[in-house]
Enzyme design. Structure first.
Site, PDB file in Angstrom:
ATOM      1  N   CYS A 290      14.271  10.799   6.540  1.00  0.00           N
ATOM      2  CA  CYS A 290      14.414  10.445   7.946  1.00  0.00           C
ATOM      3  C   CYS A 290      15.868  10.409   8.378  1.00  0.00           C
ATOM      4  CB  CYS A 290      13.754   9.086   8.208  1.00  0.00           C
ATOM      5  SG  CYS A 290      14.331   7.781   7.105  1.00  0.00           S
TER       6      CYS A 290
ATOM      7  N   LYS B  70       0.854  -1.180   0.000  1.00  0.00           N
ATOM      8  CA  LYS B  70       0.000   0.000   0.000  1.00  0.00           C
ATOM      9  C   LYS B  70       0.889   1.229   0.000  1.00  0.00           C
ATOM     10  CE  LYS B  70      -1.910   2.740   2.871  1.00  0.00           C
ATOM     11  NZ  LYS B  70      -1.974   3.986   2.031  1.00  0.00           N
TER      12      LYS B  70
ATOM     13  N   GLU C  53      10.628   1.143  10.195  1.00  0.00           N
ATOM     14  CA  GLU C  53      11.690   2.120   9.960  1.00  0.00           C
ATOM     15  C   GLU C  53      11.026   3.482  10.072  1.00  0.00           C
ATOM     16  OE1 GLU C  53      13.561   4.891   8.645  1.00  0.00           O
ATOM     17  OE2 GLU C  53      13.669   4.057   6.613  1.00  0.00           O
TER      18      GLU C  53
ATOM     19  N   GLU D 238      11.160  15.999  15.003  1.00  0.00           N
ATOM     20  CA  GLU D 238      11.495  15.813  13.598  1.00  0.00           C
ATOM     21  C   GLU D 238      10.729  16.817  12.754  1.00  0.00           C
ATOM     22  OE1 GLU D 238      12.281  12.146  10.571  1.00  0.00           O
ATOM     23  OE2 GLU D 238      10.428  12.048  11.739  1.00  0.00           O
TER      24      GLU D 238
END
Length: 489
Positions: free
Chosen positions: A284, A175, A250, A383
């Protein structure tokens, strides 16, 4: 408008009837596709197809050499369609076309070639401690993998999931992130003609809270691989864990880029720019906390800011563009929310801090550097996921290691120094899944890539993928006839 199917099931495009969602070109803010989401019944159909293909065994039981050919043919098919895939990916993500065409599509094809090579070199374990027995360990496919890819690098990371899952004989349902489904959907369609039995690689598009949730919780899914935000990863891992499904996560990062005063200065400046501004800053593994030893701090800041001012923000189609627009309006607003206010005494904007000039439309954000007084500032702890760096000085190596580890994340870290002893100490002291020394991002697919702490659980890569996408089966066989106890004789 782009015609993109809701799903690919048994190698055929399918239109769903779930919640429709718009796909927006971040450079123009125009809707370029409206896709009906995959309703529960369609997700069920995709998973059932993958399960049937797995149990039938046309792929699972195929000899290794034949699997290798299909994987390599899949890579060739991606290469043959590279221009079309790159074109639609650029329109969907806002990533500079030359980066997508030159790196992302090529990496997608290389992922399949890597795993074709890898499965040809797998070895088995044999034990002989018990004198009368040979005991060996088989690796068998996990089953049907549910794969959820991110929006920041859909082709490279989505293809990694598909290639690693099917290389070991599994079937899968992927997906794509609803923000960036177009390139990965086209890639999956292209692969269907490369010799894969129908149902081995299925795809569903839809909202994460609907189609993604159904996929993760489906009883015929045997394992889940997710790349994306930490908050979502926790939800997915909890759902998978409740059904005892193994998962690989992850997730986010807030990585320290540590630059010592004995570093190769020009290399360190180049590396810091690459580490925070490539991929439109949306990665990331970005070196978003830049720690510079005080002896070169002023010189480094001057050079780094001067170069950042010259980073070319532009339309993704322009050959000179180095940074394109952010992915969505919501993400643009998220990044903008981190710009410190004038009254914030702990942070000073050195460059950027707002909308890029010259653009009436599109989610263009200036490359931004903010000097902070403390690693406790939110710019160092949360982040941001954009072309937005926080920079601060440090004095000693001990202080650098402490600052690097003062984070709830632990994905990657960078060390720049000509002192090998310092580098060796740093790679031991820093809590991160990857440490890059005197280099920006480099990925050897043999090595695991995963994070510590809230950056994830498990890893991707050669042996790590083998461990996740296969089950271990121990088989013991007598060397010679046995004399067994005769109970009840």
């Amino acid at each position: 408008m782009t015609d993109t199917p809701t799903a690919i099931i048994d190698a055929q495009p399918v239109t769903g009837s779930g919640t429709p969602f718009d796909v927006v070109d971040p450079a123009s803010e125009e809707v370029i596709a409206t896709i009906p989401g995959a309703e529960d019944a369609l997700v069920d159909r995709a998973v059932t197809s993958a399960r049937a293909a797995f149990e039938k065994g046309d792929w699972r039981l195929l000899p290794v050499a034949d699997k290798q050919k299909v994987l390599r043919d899949s890579a060739d098919a991606i290469d043959a369609a590279a221009d079309d895939i790159a074109d639609i990916e650029c329109a969907n993500t806002g990533l500079p076309y030359h980066q997508v065409r030159g790196r992302q599509v090529g990496r997608a094809a290389d992922n399949f070639r890597f795993f074709a090579d890898y499965i040809g070199q797998m070895t088995a374990e044999l034990y002989e401690q018990e004198a009368n027995y040979l005991t060996y360990v088989r690796r068998e496919p996990l089953g049907v993998a549910g794969l959820i890819s991110p929006w920041n690098s859909p082709l490279a990371l989505g293809s990694m999931k598909i290639a690693s899952a099917i290389a070991f004989g599994n079937s899968c349902v992927i997906k794509p992130a609803e923000q960036a489904p177009l390139g990965l959907t086209m890639m999956t369609q292209v692969m269907q003609g490369a010799g894969l039995p129908p149902g081995v690689v299925n795809l569903v598009n839809g909202l994460g809270v609907e189609s993604g949730d159904r996929l993760v919780r489906h009883p015929l899914i045997d394992g889940v691989s997710f790349t994306g935000g930490t908050r979502t990863g926790k939800i997915i891992m909890e759902a998978a864990g409740a059904m005892l499904k193994p998962s690989v996560m992850e997730l986010g990062g807030k990585s320290a880029n540590i630059i010592f005063d004995d570093a190769d200065f020009e290399q360190a400046v180049d590396g810091a720019l690459v580490g925070i501004f490539t991929n439109n800053g949306q990665q990331c593994l970005a070196g978003s906390r830049i720690l510079v030893q005080r002896g070169i701090y002023d010189r480094f800041v001057e050079a780094f800011v001067a170069r950042a001012k010259k980073v070319r923000v532009g339309h993704p189609r322009e050959a000179t563009t180095e940074v394109g627009p952010l992915m969505t309006k919501a993400h643009y607003d998220h990044v903008m929310s981190f710009v410190p206010a004038a009254e914030d005494a702990g942070a000073r904007i050195l460059v950027g801090g707002g909308r890029a000039e010259g653009f009436e439309r599109g989610y263009y954000f200036q490359p931004t550097i903010v000097e902070v007084d403390s690693n406790t500032h939110r710019l160092c702890q949360e982040e941001i996921f954009g072309p937005f760096a926080a920079i601060m000085p440090f004095d000693t190596a001990e202080e650098a290691w402490a600052i690097a580890n003062e984070s709830r994340f632990g994905l990657v870290s960078y060390i720049w120094s000509q002192d090998i002893a310092k580098i060796m100490e740093g790679q031991e002291r820093i809590f991160a899944g990857t440490v890059w020394c005197n280099t920006p991002m480099i990925r050897d697919l043999h090595a695991p890539f995963g994070g510590y702490r809230e950056s994830g659980v498990g890893a991707e890569g050669g042996r790590a993928a083998e461990a996740f996408y296969t089950r271990q089966k121990t088989v013991s066989i007598p060397r010679r006839p046995l004399t067994l106890p005769k109970l009840g004789a």
